[in-house]
Design an enzyme around this catalytic site. Structure first.
Site, PDB file in Angstrom:
ATOM      1  N   HIS A  24      49.574 -24.032 -21.487  1.00 21.21           N
ATOM      2  CA  HIS A  24      50.576 -24.906 -20.867  1.00 21.21           C
ATOM      3  C   HIS A  24      50.411 -26.396 -21.180  1.00 21.21           C
ATOM      4  O   HIS A  24      51.338 -27.182 -20.982  1.00 21.21           O
ATOM      5  CB  HIS A  24      50.558 -24.692 -19.353  1.00 21.21           C
ATOM      6  CG  HIS A  24      51.910 -24.728 -18.698  1.00 21.21           C
ATOM      7  ND1 HIS A  24      52.923 -25.566 -19.123  1.00 21.21           N
ATOM      8  CD2 HIS A  24      52.421 -24.035 -17.656  1.00 21.21           C
ATOM      9  CE1 HIS A  24      53.987 -25.382 -18.355  1.00 21.21           C
ATOM     10  NE2 HIS A  24      53.714 -24.458 -17.464  1.00 21.21           N
ATOM     11  N   TYR A  46      56.384 -26.389  -4.100  1.00 18.39           N
ATOM     12  CA  TYR A  46      56.573 -27.042  -5.397  1.00 18.39           C
ATOM     13  C   TYR A  46      57.617 -26.236  -6.155  1.00 18.39           C
ATOM     14  O   TYR A  46      57.461 -25.035  -6.336  1.00 18.39           O
ATOM     15  CB  TYR A  46      55.239 -27.008  -6.135  1.00 18.39           C
ATOM     16  CG  TYR A  46      55.187 -27.620  -7.514  1.00 18.39           C
ATOM     17  CD1 TYR A  46      54.383 -28.736  -7.762  1.00 18.39           C
ATOM     18  CD2 TYR A  46      55.867 -27.064  -8.595  1.00 18.39           C
ATOM     19  CE1 TYR A  46      54.279 -29.288  -9.034  1.00 18.39           C
ATOM     20  CE2 TYR A  46      55.774 -27.617  -9.862  1.00 18.39           C
ATOM     21  CZ  TYR A  46      54.976 -28.727 -10.077  1.00 18.39           C
ATOM     22  OH  TYR A  46      54.859 -29.275 -11.344  1.00 18.39           O
ATOM     23  N   SER A  63      59.400 -26.410  -9.871  1.00 13.95           N
ATOM     24  CA  SER A  63      59.306 -27.137 -11.129  1.00 13.95           C
ATOM     25  C   SER A  63      60.695 -27.543 -11.631  1.00 13.95           C
ATOM     26  O   SER A  63      61.625 -26.747 -11.607  1.00 13.95           O
ATOM     27  CB  SER A  63      58.639 -26.226 -12.150  1.00 13.95           C
ATOM     28  OG  SER A  63      58.426 -26.929 -13.328  1.00 13.95           O
ATOM     29  N   THR A  83      57.828 -32.655 -16.473  1.00 12.52           N
ATOM     30  CA  THR A  83      58.429 -32.056 -15.272  1.00 12.52           C
ATOM     31  C   THR A  83      58.312 -33.016 -14.085  1.00 12.52           C
ATOM     32  O   THR A  83      57.504 -33.928 -14.097  1.00 12.52           O
ATOM     33  CB  THR A  83      57.703 -30.744 -14.875  1.00 12.52           C
ATOM     34  OG1 THR A  83      56.329 -31.026 -14.681  1.00 12.52           O
ATOM     35  CG2 THR A  83      57.894 -29.664 -15.918  1.00 12.52           C
TER      36      THR A  83
END
Ligand code: BUJ
Length: 663
Positions: free
Chosen positions: A375, A490, A492, A503
């Site tokens: 990632h 959260y 994204s 992001t």
């Protein structure tokens, strides 16, 4: 797409293959030929501005409100006021200065790369997500489909490296044809200075070009472990892939030495078959499992490995420099949750090289396919572009024409087996890493559910945002799961509309969702009209947060960057805002959520980001919605329990919205 959506600065494209001209390449080796070059809009993309300090603090307090008691909220409000008077303005000035000196990037991207690359924890479960491909009924043979996916991936690479991949553009005007848009952009490309005007010209067409700075690290790229902070490395001349099976490695070319053409699909298939025909048992000491270790541990083991023999360093080089990894697993299991487990962590993690930027996974003989990505280099927007291109191209224009399977035998020297010499110390490390990873993955609980009774179209007809409805379902599920609590959440959101945007967080637990949960979640839900009004308020609040986040006006990245500045500031103490228990709490994410709705995606997911949290990958389609939920058993959480609450929440929402539509 927009919701989802440190590379060297000077070289936007992936490299050397680029020096060849796309005009020398036959159409059959490309996905398409873009009328304007791939980075046409890149230089003119808007700069992500540092948000206003007061506005961010106000938004932060709004997100804190549903999580705190009145007393806690008043303490946090005072801390924020103090911050606005004392440290805040100085840190903001430092951040603005830093941003000015950083005109090609943005105020958060280097800190964000650091956040990923300095994290010493295992990549597995902590960071690496997966996305599984939808079925392709017209390609019943799994090896044919894999061949076609590899072939289309090679097309993707030639198209991108030769700058004829169409720029990534988000079209808002359904009446605008892509063809017309590109005709106009092509005309613009003849005007001197067009690179500064390109974004504005697209904007006039309600078309929003997205950042493509992550694309060079999708293929021919790897993360390398290093003490303290890892790095990313690219291999612009790469033409080969590495295949893993049973923890063993094989390497073969998929692009010809001329860099202009793809190895024939029938040859790729024969090479894949040759790897499959290896009758040796799975590796007793699968080296790949070392990449799942703590990053400092892996750094040391990798040094030992590389220094142990030339064979080892050559094998490492072949893996690092491959275009991408193909991981072949064998299993008869077809249940959705078994597939998710297999794609998310491959059981004991033995058949993966977690550092590789892109990994195409296949489970044979059941014929399921997915992608996982390291990632740090990029986000969902870049990966979903590759994912969609490969899904569509391999279905519409398969490299392997029917009846062509195995018409060529693989040249025996074309598939190289990559070997490793392992001494006792390395063998012991591999065994330890394997045990540790098995224990961690055995702790992961995962459930999937799809609901066909409700979807986007009903939500829209009721004047609600489909994503807000999904998020409200998640909030209500958690409310029931926890006996009435609201959790730090959260969601994204891509900021790829900005140069080097990554992001932002949508804080989707709001005072409005809390009120909806209170009204809907009791043993006696409130009357439908009251629920509808509360749902509408929750949807409106969420839509505002979504717009703010996509425009780079959330508070999360701003406060994160201010905190990074305070850590850099010579002699300055850390402001109280960042040591406030409420700040810590809101950043200990309990509900980590992300969505990607595209026909090419069958299912996808990721693990929780905190030990006691839940990971929720969800989608809402025209007439269905669903999610993959993960949790760690050792935390006492159960993904199945969450799913039962989520099912109840979806049914309740479908009922409320259905009544509104009937009325
Ligand atoms: O936010 C970020 O900076 C990156 C996030 C981190 N996190 C995963 C922790 C939220 N990364 C992403 O969002 C990428 C995730 C990609 C996987 C998304 C999976 C969503 C698809 C689920 C489909 C479920 C099936 C539904 C059937 C109707």
């Amino acid at each position: 797409l927009l919701r989802q959506c440190r590379v060297p600065r000077s070289t936007p494209t992936s490299g050397r293959l680029l020096s060849t001209s796309a005009s020398n390449i036959l159409d059959e080796h490309l996905l398409h030929r873009s009328p304007v070059h791939t980075e046409f809009f890149q230089a003119s993309l808007p700069h992500l501005k540092v948000p206003d300090l007061n506005a961010s603090v106000e938004k932060y307090l709004n997100s804190q409100r549903p999580l705190l008691t009145d007393e806690q909220f008043s303490a946090t409000t005072s801390i924020c006021q103090e911050f606005l008077k004392q440290d805040g303005p100085e840190l903001q000035r430092l951040l603005l200065d830093y941003d000015k000196s950083n005109s090609d990037g943005n105020y958060v991207s280097d800190f964000w790369f650091d956040m990923y690359l300095r994290d010493r924890r295992s990549l597995v479960l902590n960071h690496t997500p997966f996305l599984a491909f939808s079925a392709a009924p017209e390609q019943p043979d799994p090896l044919d489909r894999l061949t076609n996916m590899v072939y289309s991936s090679a097309r993707y690479q030639l198209t991108y490296a030769n700058r004829v991949l169409k720029p990534e553009v988000y079209f808002l005007d359904p009446k605008l044809s892509e063809e017309k848009f590109y005709q106009r952009m092509k005309m613009l490309s003849r005007i001197p200075g067009h690179s500064r005007l390109a974004w504005a010209a697209a904007y006039l067409h309600k078309a929003f070009p997205l950042d493509m700075s992550q694309y060079p690290n999708l293929m021919a790229s790897t993360r390398l472990p290093q003490t303290g902070r890892d790095s990313l490395r690219r291999y612009p001349d790469s033409r080969h892939i590495v295949l893993m099976r049973g923890g063993r490695f094989y390497s073969f070319d998929i692009i010809e030495p001329d860099g202009l053409s793809i190895v024939p699909a029938s040859t790729i298939r024969a090479r894949l078959s040759e790897c499959l025909a290896d009758s040796r048992p799975a590796a007793e000491f699968p080296v790949g499992v070392l990449t799942s270790a703590d990053r400092d541990v892996w750094t040391k083991e990798r040094q030992k490995l590389a220094h142990a023999s030339k064979t080892n360093s050559a094998s490492l080089e072949a893996i690092d420099s491959a275009l991408f990894l193909v991981c072949l697993d064998e299993s008869q299991q077809t249940s959705d949750s078994a597939l998710c487990h297999a794609f998310l962590h491959s059981g004991d993690g033995a058949n993966r090289w977690w550092d590789k930027s892109l990994c195409l996974m296949a489970i044979l003989p059941v014929g399921e396919f997915a992608v996982s990505f390291e990632h740090s280099w990029g986000d969902g927007v870049a990966v979903s572009r590759y994912f969609n291109e490969v899904f569509n191209d391999s279905n519409r224009r398969p490299g392997l024409s029917s009846g062509q399977s195995e018409s060529l035998a693989a040249d025996p020297v074309s598939v190289r087996r990559l070997e490793f010499d392992l001494d006792d110390s390395l063998k012991a490390s591999i065994a330890t890493c394997r045990e540790q990873l098995s224990a961690r993955t055995a702790d992961l609980d995962l459930d999937f559910w799809q609901f066909d009774g409700f979807g986007k179209s009903s939500a829209k007809r009721a004047g609600l945002s489909p994503d807000s409805v999904s998020q409200t379902a998640i909030q209500l599920a958690y409310y029931w799961l926890s006996g009435g609590a609201t959790a730090p959440t959260y969601e994204s959101c891509s900021t790829a509309a900005f140069r080097r945007g990554r992001t932002e967080t949508i804080r989707s637990a709001t005072s409005a969702t809390k009120e909806f949960c209170r009204l809907a979640g009791g043993s006696e839900p409130a009357p439908t009209n009251q629920l509808l009004a509360a749902l509408k308020a929750a949807s409106d609040a969420h839509s505002t947060l979504t717009k703010d986040a996509a425009m780079g006006k959330g508070w999360d990245r701003h406060l994160f960057a201010l905190r990074c500045m305070s850590e850099r500031r010579a002699g300055g103490a850390v402001p109280r805002l960042f040591t406030d228990p409420a700040y810590r709490k809101i950043n200990e994410i309990v509900l980590s959520t992300s969505t990607l709705s595209m026909p090419a995606v069958k299912i996808g997911g990721f693990a929780p980001v905190s030990p006691a949290g839940l990971g929720v990958g969800y989608a809402i389609e025209d007439s269905s919605m669903g999610c993959v939920a993960t949790a760690y058993k050792s935390s006492g959480r159960s993904s199945a329990e969450f799913m039962r609450c989520y099912q109840r929440a979806c049914l309740l929402l479908a009922d409320v919205i259905g009544k509104a539509l009937d009325a």
